[in-house]
Write a protein that holds these residues in place. Sequence first.
Motif, mmCIF file in Angstrom:
data_model
loop_
_atom_site.group_PDB
_atom_site.id
_atom_site.type_symbol
_atom_site.label_atom_id
_atom_site.label_comp_id
_atom_site.label_asym_id
_atom_site.label_seq_id
_atom_site.Cartn_x
_atom_site.Cartn_y
_atom_site.Cartn_z
ATOM 1 N N MET A 1 31.720 -9.958 14.385
ATOM 2 C CA MET A 1 31.040 -11.251 14.538
ATOM 3 C C MET A 1 29.562 -11.065 14.231
ATOM 4 O O MET A 1 28.917 -10.172 14.765
ATOM 5 N N SER A 2 29.052 -11.924 13.391
ATOM 6 C CA SER A 2 27.644 -11.863 13.007
ATOM 7 C C SER A 2 26.751 -12.277 14.176
ATOM 8 O O SER A 2 26.984 -13.320 14.805
ATOM 9 N N PRO A 3 25.721 -11.494 14.469
ATOM 10 C CA PRO A 3 24.790 -11.890 15.542
ATOM 11 C C PRO A 3 24.080 -13.208 15.232
ATOM 12 O O PRO A 3 23.710 -13.942 16.148
ATOM 13 N N ASP A 4 23.913 -13.525 13.942
ATOM 14 C CA ASP A 4 23.268 -14.786 13.575
ATOM 15 C C ASP A 4 24.085 -15.983 14.043
ATOM 16 O O ASP A 4 23.523 -16.992 14.487
ATOM 17 N N ILE A 5 25.386 -15.883 13.943
ATOM 18 C CA ILE A 5 26.261 -16.969 14.395
ATOM 19 C C ILE A 5 26.097 -17.172 15.892
ATOM 20 O O ILE A 5 25.937 -18.308 16.372
ATOM 21 N N LEU A 6 26.121 -16.086 16.632
ATOM 22 C CA LEU A 6 25.974 -16.175 18.091
ATOM 23 C C LEU A 6 24.612 -16.760 18.474
ATOM 24 O O LEU A 6 24.520 -17.570 19.397
ATOM 25 N N GLU A 7 23.570 -16.365 17.742
ATOM 26 C CA GLU A 7 22.230 -16.880 18.042
ATOM 27 C C GLU A 7 22.133 -18.380 17.776
ATOM 28 O O GLU A 7 21.470 -19.101 18.527
ATOM 29 N N GLU A 8 22.784 -18.863 16.729
ATOM 30 C CA GLU A 8 22.793 -20.306 16.446
ATOM 31 C C GLU A 8 23.470 -21.078 17.577
ATOM 32 O O GLU A 8 22.988 -22.132 17.999
ATOM 33 N N ILE A 9 24.580 -20.557 18.052
ATOM 34 C CA ILE A 9 25.291 -21.228 19.152
ATOM 35 C C ILE A 9 24.447 -21.201 20.417
ATOM 36 O O ILE A 9 24.318 -22.227 21.118
#
Length: 191
Positions: A1-9
């Motif tokens: 899982m990309s950390p960028d995706i988690l940060e956006e959420i």
Amino acid sequence: MSPDILEEIKASIAVKEATLQDEALLSQLSDLIDACLTSLQQGGKIIFCGNGGSFADAQHLSAEFTSRFLFDRAPLPSLALGTNNSAISAIGNDYGYEFVFSRELQSIATEKDVFVGISTSGNSPNVIAAVEVAKTMNVTTYVLTGKTGGKLKALCNCLCIPSPDTARIQECHILLGHILCGQVEKRYFKG
């Protein structure tokens, strides 16, 4: 899982948490719900407008009123300004793009209506022009904006999402819009 995706959420959740804690904003939302309910009960309509993503949101929220939202029921009168391409091109050509909403609003609005402008920056000239026309016509007016409220904040009831980020603002606009539609629908039809 990309950390960028988690940060956006996480960023989206953080703005929703800030919205949840903003008592003034929630009070304004409650006032908007009451105004829309009163308008509909008195034979008025709910009119939306916005540009770009906010234009899509205006159409989306209007459709929730005219179709259905949470349950089957009679349609409620609502529309989004700017959906008549011929009118937009004529007004834009003859008067300028900043008047595409205000001219249309002037032709259809009454004092019974509620006008809801949507502008993430709060500085959209055509939304500002529509707000100014609504005020001269004694139309109850609210706008959904971002953190500062921009120029619109000084003109009318302004629900300012506590974020400067366009994506986060738009996510919360649709959240508040869905709450508006759901509460009006429930109270109008079920008391």
